[in-house]
Write an enzyme that holds these catalytic residues in place. Structure first.
Site, PDB file in Angstrom:
ATOM      1  N   ARG A   1      51.492  27.784   4.034  1.00 39.96           N
ATOM      2  CA  ARG A   1      49.973  27.407   5.053  1.00 39.96           C
ATOM      3  C   ARG A   1      48.736  27.262   4.959  1.00 39.96           C
ATOM      4  O   ARG A   1      48.268  26.793   5.935  1.00 39.96           O
ATOM      5  CB  ARG A   1      49.767  29.436   5.283  1.00 39.96           C
ATOM      6  CG  ARG A   1      50.944  30.171   5.360  1.00 39.96           C
ATOM      7  CD  ARG A   1      50.471  31.358   4.900  1.00 39.96           C
ATOM      8  NE  ARG A   1      50.639  31.118   3.706  1.00 39.96           N
ATOM      9  CZ  ARG A   1      50.468  32.128   3.029  1.00 39.96           C
ATOM     10  NH1 ARG A   1      50.507  33.695   2.785  1.00 39.96           N
ATOM     11  NH2 ARG A   1      49.995  32.617   1.763  1.00 39.96           N
TER      12      ARG A   1
ATOM     13  N   LYS B   1      63.454  29.532  -8.779  1.00 40.59           N
ATOM     14  CA  LYS B   1      63.475  30.787  -9.951  1.00 40.59           C
ATOM     15  C   LYS B   1      62.480  31.079  -9.200  1.00 40.59           C
ATOM     16  O   LYS B   1      61.194  31.170  -9.291  1.00 40.59           O
ATOM     17  CB  LYS B   1      64.054  30.478 -11.162  1.00 40.59           C
ATOM     18  CG  LYS B   1      62.894  29.876 -12.301  1.00 40.59           C
ATOM     19  CD  LYS B   1      61.641  29.945 -12.176  1.00 40.59           C
ATOM     20  CE  LYS B   1      61.388  31.290 -12.638  1.00 40.59           C
ATOM     21  NZ  LYS B   1      59.588  31.466 -13.639  1.00 40.59           N
TER      22      LYS B   1
ATOM     23  N   ILE C   1      53.667  25.135  -8.577  1.00 48.54           N
ATOM     24  CA  ILE C   1      54.565  24.375  -9.131  1.00 48.54           C
ATOM     25  C   ILE C   1      54.772  23.487  -7.612  1.00 48.54           C
ATOM     26  O   ILE C   1      55.607  21.953  -7.978  1.00 48.54           O
ATOM     27  CB  ILE C   1      56.300  25.837  -9.525  1.00 48.54           C
ATOM     28  CG1 ILE C   1      56.776  24.953 -10.250  1.00 48.54           C
ATOM     29  CG2 ILE C   1      55.926  25.811  -8.009  1.00 48.54           C
ATOM     30  CD1 ILE C   1      56.594  24.373 -11.832  1.00 48.54           C
TER      31      ILE C   1
END
Ligand code: NAP
Length: 307
Positions: A38, A91, A15
């Protein structure tokens, strides 16, 4: 707009790349000043592999946007708030309700902005639907949210791990729209949750709410995808289609077009406004319904699911 704010984006995954980075880059409110991931990076943007390193190296970045999955998100949000940064949450806002209450308290204590985003509420037909329903009695409502998990979450095993929410990961988007547009609150009265025999979270859910409201979530739909909310009132029928992007009244399309993606630019505009006003925006209503479904839901078991 002249005063661009610097933002650090955390969790450079699907996203972040699909929506957050283009929305930030297109905005006149924001500069993407750093990333934390990471393994993921954004070309031309300073990158860090831990939030602690970013917070220590870049005290000049006032805002942190967290695009991680919900389970690891709390530790990152707490670290950012402890370091005096405003925080924007993807979300669902966390893995549990109590986590988010803790973040709300921390943000309030620090005088910082906390924004629990609900991107589907920014879909273009949601505000007109809410306006049309205002003051009307809802006699029935039904959500059909059926999509293909392999298409939207390819290989993302975290959605089937505890806290990943399973089909409620998309279903909470529908609930975020419903709780925004309905003129009166509802509460969950029953649920049937369907778990693949090899997974920890449901792949389908049927929900019943007070007020003759029902929902059908399924992550096994191949072919055309369905993101519909239908609402009946004594004054007529409303339908939101395409995830809140198309508004129908009494069977006729009155606004919106499919596939228009203004949701993330609207979220970043809202975050800029909240930071400038010194306010927070945390509405947990969609997640309360999911938590209630997990509490009250009946468990069905279905065939194993593998990506
Ligand atoms: P994702 O690609 O699987 O994960 C995002 C990034 O988070 C990963 O690339 C990973 O980056 C980092 N991450 C994953 N697990 C982690 C862990 N345990 N600890 C620390 N970092 C971890 O997920 P996504 O699809 O972008 O979803 C992220 C959030 O956005 C979810 O809450 C989801 O509901 C929401 N969302 C997703 C979509 C969608 O279409 N996928 C749409 C709207 C909203 P590194 O490995 O580089 O650290």
């Amino acid at each position: 707009m002249t005063d661009r704010m610097q933002v650090a984006l955390v969790g450079i995954g699907k996203i972040a790349v699909d929506q957050h980075v283009p929305a930030i880059k297109a905005s006149t409110d924001w500069t993407l000043a750093a990333t934390v991931s990471r393994s993921g990076t954004v070309p031309g943007v300073e990158s860090f592999t831990t939030i602690e390193a970013m917070l220590a190296a870049r005290p000049d970045i006032p805002v942190v946007s967290l695009a991680l999955p919900p389970v690891p998100r709390f530790a990152y949000a707490k670290a950012a708030l402890d370091a005096g940064r405003h925080v924007m949450l993807e979300k669902p806002p966390g893995a549990t309700l109590a986590e988010i209450h803790a973040l709300q308290d921390l943000a309030a204590m620090q005088g910082l902005t906390l924004y629990a985003t609900w991107h589907s509420r920014m879909a273009q037909a949601v505000a007109p639907a809410k306006a049309w329903l205002q003051g009307k009695a809802v006699t029935r409502a039904h959500i059909t949210w059926r999509e293909d998990v392999r298409k939207w979450h390819p290989g993302q095993d975290w959605v089937f791990e505890p806290g990943g929410m399973g089909v409620f990961d998309p279903g909470i988007n529908a609930l975020s729209i419903l709780t925004e547009i309905l003129p009166a609150p509802i509460h969950l009265t029953g649920a049937t949750l369907t778990f693949p025999e090899n997974r920890q979270t449901p792949i389908a859910a049927a929900l019943a709410f007070s007020g003759n409201v029902t929902a059908d979530f399924d992550w096994r739909q191949e072919g055309p995808q369905t993101w519909d909310i239908e609402v009946e009132t004594p004054q007529g029928r409303l339908a939101l289609r395409m995830g809140g992007n198309v508004l129908e009244l009494n069977g006729k399309t009155v606004s919106g077009e499919a596939h228009i993606m203004g949701e993330y630019p609207a979220l970043y505009a809202r975050m800029a406004d909240l930071c400038r006003r010194g306010q927070s925006d945390v509405d947990l209503a969609p997640m309360v319904h999911v938590a209630d479904a997990m509490t009250l839901g009946r468990r069905d078991v279905t065939a194993a699911f593998n990506f």
